[in-house]
Design a protein around this motif. Structure first.
Motif, PDB file in Angstrom:
ATOM      1  N   PRO A  28       5.662  12.526  -3.280  1.00  0.00           N
ATOM      2  CA  PRO A  28       6.861  11.953  -2.641  1.00  0.00           C
ATOM      3  C   PRO A  28       7.760  12.968  -1.924  1.00  0.00           C
ATOM      4  CG  PRO A  28       6.492  10.921  -4.775  1.00  0.00           C
ATOM      5  CD  PRO A  28       5.554  12.099  -4.687  1.00  0.00           C
TER       6      PRO A  28
ATOM      7  N   LEU B 206      -3.331  -9.177   2.043  1.00  0.00           N
ATOM      8  CA  LEU B 206      -2.550  -7.946   1.901  1.00  0.00           C
ATOM      9  C   LEU B 206      -2.177  -7.418   3.289  1.00  0.00           C
ATOM     10  CD1 LEU B 206      -1.441  -5.943  -0.180  1.00  0.00           C
ATOM     11  CD2 LEU B 206      -3.581  -4.683   0.004  1.00  0.00           C
TER      12      LEU B 206
ATOM     13  N   ARG C  98       1.187  -1.737 -10.959  1.00  0.00           N
ATOM     14  CA  ARG C  98       2.371  -1.527 -11.802  1.00  0.00           C
ATOM     15  C   ARG C  98       2.742  -0.044 -11.785  1.00  0.00           C
ATOM     16  NH1 ARG C  98       1.510  -6.021 -11.494  1.00  0.00           N
ATOM     17  NH2 ARG C  98       1.376  -7.662 -13.029  1.00  0.00           N
ATOM     18  N   PRO C  99       4.041   0.267 -11.884  1.00  0.00           N
ATOM     19  CA  PRO C  99       4.469   1.680 -11.907  1.00  0.00           C
ATOM     20  C   PRO C  99       4.306   2.289 -13.290  1.00  0.00           C
ATOM     21  CG  PRO C  99       6.391   0.244 -11.938  1.00  0.00           C
ATOM     22  CD  PRO C  99       5.189  -0.661 -11.925  1.00  0.00           C
TER      23      PRO C  99
ATOM     24  N   GLN D 133       6.076  13.971   1.263  1.00  0.00           N
ATOM     25  CA  GLN D 133       6.134  12.884   2.235  1.00  0.00           C
ATOM     26  C   GLN D 133       7.518  12.834   2.897  1.00  0.00           C
ATOM     27  OE1 GLN D 133       4.422   9.574   0.269  1.00  0.00           O
ATOM     28  NE2 GLN D 133       3.203   9.123   2.068  1.00  0.00           N
ATOM     29  N   ASP D 134       8.560  13.042   2.098  1.00  0.00           N
ATOM     30  CA  ASP D 134       9.917  13.062   2.657  1.00  0.00           C
ATOM     31  C   ASP D 134      10.081  14.233   3.616  1.00  0.00           C
ATOM     32  OD1 ASP D 134      10.482  10.852   1.171  1.00  0.00           O
ATOM     33  OD2 ASP D 134      11.607  11.898  -0.385  1.00  0.00           O
TER      34      ASP D 134
ATOM     35  N   LEU E  15       2.706  -3.537   4.754  1.00  0.00           N
ATOM     36  CA  LEU E  15       3.784  -2.812   4.078  1.00  0.00           C
ATOM     37  C   LEU E  15       3.178  -1.676   3.261  1.00  0.00           C
ATOM     38  CD1 LEU E  15       6.246  -5.536   2.662  1.00  0.00           C
ATOM     39  CD2 LEU E  15       6.660  -3.939   4.538  1.00  0.00           C
ATOM     40  N   THR E  16       3.798  -0.509   3.312  1.00  0.00           N
ATOM     41  CA  THR E  16       3.388   0.594   2.452  1.00  0.00           C
ATOM     42  C   THR E  16       4.646   1.152   1.791  1.00  0.00           C
ATOM     43  OG1 THR E  16       3.608   2.192   4.252  1.00  0.00           O
ATOM     44  CG2 THR E  16       1.436   1.219   3.946  1.00  0.00           C
ATOM     45  N   THR E  17       4.461   1.973   0.763  1.00  0.00           N
ATOM     46  CA  THR E  17       5.620   2.576   0.100  1.00  0.00           C
ATOM     47  C   THR E  17       5.349   4.054  -0.115  1.00  0.00           C
ATOM     48  OG1 THR E  17       4.819   2.253  -2.173  1.00  0.00           O
ATOM     49  CG2 THR E  17       6.021   0.420  -1.177  1.00  0.00           C
ATOM     50  N   SER E  18       6.413   4.809  -0.452  1.00  0.00           N
ATOM     51  CA  SER E  18       6.187   6.225  -0.774  1.00  0.00           C
ATOM     52  C   SER E  18       6.313   6.461  -2.270  1.00  0.00           C
ATOM     53  CB  SER E  18       7.147   7.121   0.011  1.00  0.00           C
ATOM     54  OG  SER E  18       8.469   6.733  -0.205  1.00  0.00           O
ATOM     55  N   THR E  19       6.589   5.407  -3.032  1.00  0.00           N
ATOM     56  CA  THR E  19       6.665   5.541  -4.485  1.00  0.00           C
ATOM     57  C   THR E  19       5.929   4.373  -5.150  1.00  0.00           C
ATOM     58  OG1 THR E  19       8.837   4.481  -4.310  1.00  0.00           O
ATOM     59  CG2 THR E  19       8.828   6.848  -4.655  1.00  0.00           C
ATOM     60  N   PRO E  20       5.488   4.575  -6.408  1.00  0.00           N
ATOM     61  CA  PRO E  20       4.826   3.488  -7.141  1.00  0.00           C
ATOM     62  C   PRO E  20       5.733   2.264  -7.266  1.00  0.00           C
ATOM     63  CG  PRO E  20       4.430   5.580  -8.242  1.00  0.00           C
ATOM     64  CD  PRO E  20       5.466   5.838  -7.165  1.00  0.00           C
ATOM     65  N   LEU E  21       5.131   1.107  -7.343  1.00  0.00           N
ATOM     66  CA  LEU E  21       5.878  -0.158  -7.391  1.00  0.00           C
ATOM     67  C   LEU E  21       5.073  -1.151  -8.214  1.00  0.00           C
ATOM     68  CD1 LEU E  21       5.287  -2.056  -4.031  1.00  0.00           C
ATOM     69  CD2 LEU E  21       3.739  -0.370  -5.037  1.00  0.00           C
ATOM     70  N   GLU E  22       5.610  -2.360  -8.427  1.00  0.00           N
ATOM     71  CA  GLU E  22       4.794  -3.402  -9.031  1.00  0.00           C
ATOM     72  C   GLU E  22       4.422  -4.430  -7.977  1.00  0.00           C
ATOM     73  OE1 GLU E  22       7.756  -4.789 -12.155  1.00  0.00           O
ATOM     74  OE2 GLU E  22       7.454  -6.717 -11.160  1.00  0.00           O
ATOM     75  N   CYS E  23       3.165  -4.860  -7.973  1.00  0.00           N
ATOM     76  CA  CYS E  23       2.724  -5.945  -7.094  1.00  0.00           C
ATOM     77  C   CYS E  23       2.069  -7.011  -7.948  1.00  0.00           C
ATOM     78  CB  CYS E  23       1.718  -5.463  -6.049  1.00  0.00           C
ATOM     79  SG  CYS E  23       2.388  -4.292  -4.875  1.00  0.00           S
TER      80      CYS E  23
ATOM     81  N   HIS F 276      -1.831   2.022  -9.846  1.00  0.00           N
ATOM     82  CA  HIS F 276      -0.513   2.443 -10.345  1.00  0.00           C
ATOM     83  C   HIS F 276       0.117   3.482  -9.412  1.00  0.00           C
ATOM     84  CE1 HIS F 276      -1.885   6.330 -12.411  1.00  0.00           C
ATOM     85  NE2 HIS F 276      -2.983   5.817 -11.912  1.00  0.00           N
ATOM     86  N   HIS F 277      -0.326   3.546  -8.158  1.00  0.00           N
ATOM     87  CA  HIS F 277       0.248   4.484  -7.185  1.00  0.00           C
ATOM     88  C   HIS F 277       1.139   3.748  -6.194  1.00  0.00           C
ATOM     89  CE1 HIS F 277      -3.474   6.396  -8.671  1.00  0.00           C
ATOM     90  NE2 HIS F 277      -2.812   7.525  -8.524  1.00  0.00           N
ATOM     91  N   LYS F 278       1.677   4.481  -5.239  1.00  0.00           N
ATOM     92  CA  LYS F 278       2.399   3.880  -4.120  1.00  0.00           C
ATOM     93  C   LYS F 278       1.460   2.943  -3.357  1.00  0.00           C
ATOM     94  CE  LYS F 278       1.386   7.690  -0.928  1.00  0.00           C
ATOM     95  NZ  LYS F 278       1.044   6.993   0.310  1.00  0.00           N
ATOM     96  N   LEU F 279       2.031   1.987  -2.645  1.00  0.00           N
ATOM     97  CA  LEU F 279       1.224   1.023  -1.894  1.00  0.00           C
ATOM     98  C   LEU F 279       0.713   1.682  -0.615  1.00  0.00           C
ATOM     99  CD1 LEU F 279       0.225  -1.908  -1.886  1.00  0.00           C
ATOM    100  CD2 LEU F 279       2.306  -2.521  -0.650  1.00  0.00           C
ATOM    101  N   GLY F 280      -0.601   1.740  -0.486  1.00  0.00           N
ATOM    102  CA  GLY F 280      -1.221   2.415   0.654  1.00  0.00           C
ATOM    103  C   GLY F 280      -1.514   1.483   1.809  1.00  0.00           C
ATOM    104  N   ASP F 281      -2.445   1.917   2.662  1.00  0.00           N
ATOM    105  CA  ASP F 281      -2.642   1.218   3.934  1.00  0.00           C
ATOM    106  C   ASP F 281      -3.854   0.290   3.957  1.00  0.00           C
ATOM    107  OD1 ASP F 281      -4.457   3.243   3.784  1.00  0.00           O
ATOM    108  OD2 ASP F 281      -3.910   4.201   5.671  1.00  0.00           O
ATOM    109  N   LEU F 282      -4.430  -0.019   2.804  1.00  0.00           N
ATOM    110  CA  LEU F 282      -5.475  -1.046   2.798  1.00  0.00           C
ATOM    111  C   LEU F 282      -4.845  -2.390   3.147  1.00  0.00           C
ATOM    112  CD1 LEU F 282      -7.700  -0.358  -0.373  1.00  0.00           C
ATOM    113  CD2 LEU F 282      -8.342  -0.066   2.034  1.00  0.00           C
TER     114      LEU F 282
END
Lengths: 306, 306
Positions: free
Chosen positions: A299, B97, A111-112, A302-303, B100-108, A94-100
């Motif tokens: 966040p 996978l 999910r958020p 990070q910004d 792509l990475t994000t700085s905020t939670p999302l749905e996948c 339920h976090h931001k998408l990381g680098d795995l």
């Protein structure tokens, strides 16, 4: 082939309870699974497992050649050190998408929402598998922990509905009272070595190429830190040097006053003011309304690094 | 804030039909969404949209400042060029996978199935939204395309059940006949410039730091390539140089004989034999049973690069 279901390093209740709950579900749908963990149980998690009669999952650090289902993150820094030699078959997070990344297709349930266990409940529903009473109990506690009994801005209506449904399955009438009991356990810091406190809920982040460590302690009353605040500050300074980190932060979160005192030491003293609009004094700053590392602390930082 | 729902560069039917189907679903659950695309429609996709009465989604290359829902990949190279300036709010995909990475939670919503539209059907079911007849038709065609009418090794029982359910909603009795009609459209290469053919279903991959381009043309009979094979080989050689690629491959896939003739040019001539156990002769090699770029071509090549 049996998969290991494992959360992040320095596991919290979501990582541990999620691994147990998801491994059970996978076994029910004929995908053999073993829950495991990358570190020691926190007092809170030990309290939850004891309350519902579970043993700690297997402690296992190396996963080369194994199938692994990742719980509660998608970050290389939080994964087993040899994750590149393993096959990631799934991620629930339920976090931001990381680098795995992976070299083969997988399943991701991301999910958020406020807690991975809320998503694991969706997985049970999708597969139409009944949740046993004791597993419902630990899942519910994980959600109450991650959402700070619904006070965190990360908490969604999905989390609240999920807790209500799990409380019914688990036969818990007053789940908020159980949540407070849990946070009282979490607030007991006396007699614990300072380093253990800093590491209790600690994560390293890669921010634009810089290593940033952020720990968090959630308590019912910040007064518990009065006698050890100087020691905590000294210890995060030591950890900054030991780990070659750009910045180290420790959030002392008061869940009743709903805010966090942040202890910080950084290569760049202007960073905190850029991120949160408020400069620290003597390496400390109170951030009103800030309860969530994930949503309110990471966040903006990070910004500020971008 | 309205989100754009967009598939990968050089969109295939899964990217286009998926964007339309998902944007419709999002609008039904009060999350305003617009389907868009990063490139021209293939003849196959144009056939599908025409058959069920849809216009092409909006052509839009720049997404800075926008909310974006990504369909059918999780790779930087396949995303809009300015994706770093956008907010990725979700990803639906069935590949490995990516980066792509994000700085905020999302749905996948990522699953190891044959087509993103199979997962989009799960999303409709989760949200309890009825699929309109015409949308069921394009979703069904996308799955028949991606799974090569169930012949691809990427096809799962979930894909087959999904096509059967969508065919019923769309009122299509003989969906396999429609699938063959679609692949006949796909097989018409006469009169199309060679570069357009190479680019029709083309993806760049980052393999251990090397840029590798892989195109695929799926036809009913490889004889359609007899007169232009030399031109295709010359064109992938040109694209290797133009794009500073380590390796360029073009899969000529015979969906009836169930195999692919691979045209290849590489910095390392031993790569193909290491990956597939068979060395090319004059830049060509027949790989029996190989229909899927994702499952049968990319992973062994990635291992050979590792």
């Amino acid at each position: 082939m049996t998969m290991y279901v494992v959360g992040h390093k320095i596991p919290d209740s979501d990582s541990i309870c999620g691994a147990i709950a998801l491994a059970y579900l996978k076994n029910q749908i004929d995908e053999p699974a073993i829950a495991s963990r990358l570190g020691e149980l926190s007092p809170e998690t030990a309290f939850i497992l004891d309350k519902f009669g579970f043993e700690a999952p297997e402690f296992k650090e190396s996963y080369a050649g194994e199938n692994v289902y990742i719980v509660d993150h998608s970050e290389l820094t939080q994964a087993p050190d040899d994750i590149a030699q393993a096959t990631i078959v799934g991620i629930v997070d339920h976090h931001k998408l990381g680098d795995l990344t992976t070299s083969t297709p997988l399943e991701c349930w991301i999910r958020p929402v406020g807690c991975s266990n809320t998503i694991i409940k969706m997985m049970y529903d999708f597969h139409n598998v009944e949740i046993p009473k004791d597993i419902a109990g630990i899942m519910m506690c994980a959600i109450l922990s991650d959402t700070v009994i619904f006070k965190s801005p990360t908490c969604t209506t999905a989390d609240i509905k999920c807790v209500e449904a799990l409380a019914e399955i688990a036969g818990i009438e007053d789940y908020k009272a159980l949540g407070m009991e849990m946070f009282k356990v979490k607030s007991a810091v006396e007699g614990t070595p300072v380093r253990d406190l800093v590491m209790r809920d600690f994560k390293d982040f890669n921010m634009n190429g810089n290593k940033v460590g952020i720990g968090q302690l959630e308590v019912i009353d910040l007064a518990v830190f009065d006698d050890i605040k100087a020691e905590l500050a000294a210890d995060i300074a030591a950890m900054k040097n030991e780990g070659e980190r750009h910045t180290m932060m420790l959030l002392l979160t008061d869940i009743m006053k709903e805010g966090s005192e942040v202890l910080v030491i950084s290569e760049d003293d202007t960073l905190i003011e850029r991120a949160y609009g408020k400069a620290p004094t003597d390496g400390k700053v109170w951030l009103d309304g800030v309860l969530s590392r994930k949503k309110q602390v990471v966040p903006p930082l990070q910004d500020a690094f971008a």
